[in-house]
Enzyme design. Sequence first.
Site, short mmCIF file in Angstrom:
data_model
loop_
_atom_site.label_atom_id
_atom_site.label_comp_id
_atom_site.label_asym_id
_atom_site.label_seq_id
_atom_site.Cartn_x
_atom_site.Cartn_y
_atom_site.Cartn_z
N HIS A 1 49.50 -23.08 -25.96
CA HIS A 1 48.02 -23.05 -26.14
C HIS A 1 47.69 -21.92 -27.11
O HIS A 1 47.77 -20.74 -26.75
CB HIS A 1 47.31 -22.81 -24.80
N HIS B 1 45.10 -20.63 -30.64
CA HIS B 1 44.04 -20.82 -31.64
C HIS B 1 44.49 -20.16 -32.93
O HIS B 1 44.71 -18.94 -32.97
CB HIS B 1 42.73 -20.19 -31.16
N LEU B 2 44.63 -20.97 -33.99
CA LEU B 2 45.13 -20.43 -35.26
C LEU B 2 44.03 -20.24 -36.30
O LEU B 2 44.28 -19.63 -37.33
CB LEU B 2 46.21 -21.35 -35.84
N ARG B 3 42.82 -20.78 -36.04
CA ARG B 3 41.70 -20.64 -37.00
C ARG B 3 42.05 -21.31 -38.33
O ARG B 3 43.00 -22.07 -38.43
CB ARG B 3 41.30 -19.17 -37.17
N ASN C 1 39.48 -26.71 -31.83
CA ASN C 1 38.05 -26.35 -31.78
C ASN C 1 37.64 -25.54 -33.00
O ASN C 1 37.25 -24.39 -32.90
CB ASN C 1 37.72 -25.60 -30.47
N LYS D 1 42.62 -32.89 -26.51
CA LYS D 1 41.95 -31.81 -25.79
C LYS D 1 40.55 -32.21 -25.36
O LYS D 1 39.74 -32.66 -26.17
CB LYS D 1 41.88 -30.56 -26.69
N HIS E 1 40.10 -28.08 -20.91
CA HIS E 1 39.41 -26.82 -20.67
C HIS E 1 38.66 -27.03 -19.35
O HIS E 1 37.61 -27.67 -19.33
CB HIS E 1 38.45 -26.46 -21.81
N HIS F 1 44.87 -22.58 -19.44
CA HIS F 1 44.50 -21.20 -19.11
C HIS F 1 43.86 -21.05 -17.73
O HIS F 1 42.73 -20.59 -17.60
CB HIS F 1 43.59 -20.60 -20.19
N ASP G 1 46.60 -18.77 -25.27
CA ASP G 1 45.17 -18.87 -25.58
C ASP G 1 44.74 -17.69 -26.45
O ASP G 1 43.60 -17.21 -26.35
CB ASP G 1 44.31 -18.94 -24.30
N HIS H 1 38.84 -13.08 -32.83
CA HIS H 1 37.51 -13.08 -33.47
C HIS H 1 37.39 -11.77 -34.22
O HIS H 1 38.01 -10.76 -33.84
CB HIS H 1 36.40 -13.15 -32.41
N ALA I 1 33.75 -15.35 -26.87
CA ALA I 1 34.86 -15.37 -25.89
C ALA I 1 36.18 -15.49 -26.63
O ALA I 1 36.31 -16.30 -27.54
CB ALA I 1 34.68 -16.55 -24.95
#
Length: 349
Positions: free
Chosen positions: A22, A24-26, A50, A106, A143, A181, A253, A257, A269
Amino acid sequence: MNDAAAASPPARIVLARPDDWHLHLREGARLNSALAFSARQFARAIVMPNLPEPVTTAERLRRYRAEILAALPADSDFRPLMTLYLTDETTPHTIREAAADATACKWYPAGATTHSAKGVRDFRKLYPALEAMRDAGLPLLVHGETADADVDVFDREEFFLDNVLSRARADFPELKIVVEHISTQAAVRFVEENKNTAATVTAHHLLASRNDMLAGGIRPHYYCAPILKRRADMEALRAAATGASGKFFLGTDSAPHAICEKESPCGCAGVFSAPFALELYATVFEECGALHRLEKFASFNGPDFYGMPRNKTTITLEKTPQTIPETFSFGETEAVPFLAGKTIPWRLQ
Ligand code: DOR
Ligand code: ZN
């Protein structure tokens, strides 16, 4: 081996190369920064969809994967495992089109977290897509939180499992479901009690509780969705992750940011744990006296559940303390890593 030797932890551990189930690579310059941390440690990662323009079609999914592959160093064999973002409008046709290139799909309840506005509003509308996923062998990643404003933010995971996911679980017994998560004792129980159901566990939910975020000052870099819970929940997650069950596996996860997006009157978050992910998990497992279970959690349970081969190469962790930097550059800006300024006992060789 005498008792003293048996009790003292090893100075070095060698593990089959782990995967992050899990992540987030942006995108863009931020992707370039984030990707390097994960590619250094993990062989594969499940990449979350996302984005501001979410990954809702097979074409978008291929475009995002191409962007990730282009951002990798030439000698890297890191493999991004792509996910499709489900909406009320996702058709069985879209699932079949994406199936060749997607590893999973997802389910974000609309409004539950970052860039989830286009997510699922009425889960019954998902059913034709879930049938197609079941038939294509694509797992459902969830989620697991309600976005219902009437439900207390600390109760949103348990409420969602009891009132929503339990129904989808019963209606699709053969569908593989990963509750992402997990943050509560209730979620541990849900996973243990249901067949074809597994969970990712983050390093931050294993290392922190809501006191770390809120007692004696508010610490925005601990703020994530699902929000950190009680100490008893953290202990239940530790028992699950370090236990004998094959249903719990590593999913960071990691969700970076920019500093200004976190240190704000309405902060985003997300905990940025990628730079020292493995070392953080090793720290928890050592604290629990369970270093011998780290490889199972980090390198075996995930591929076994997904039906993928375990990695053949290895990585080495050394018992050498290191201090986590205060910031890392993150595209055009900077991001604060989890436990910035703190010293952890392990280092990836
Ligand atoms: O804390 C989180 N951050 N939880 C999520 O579900 C999304 C993520 C993000 O993308 O920032
Ligand atoms: Zn996430």
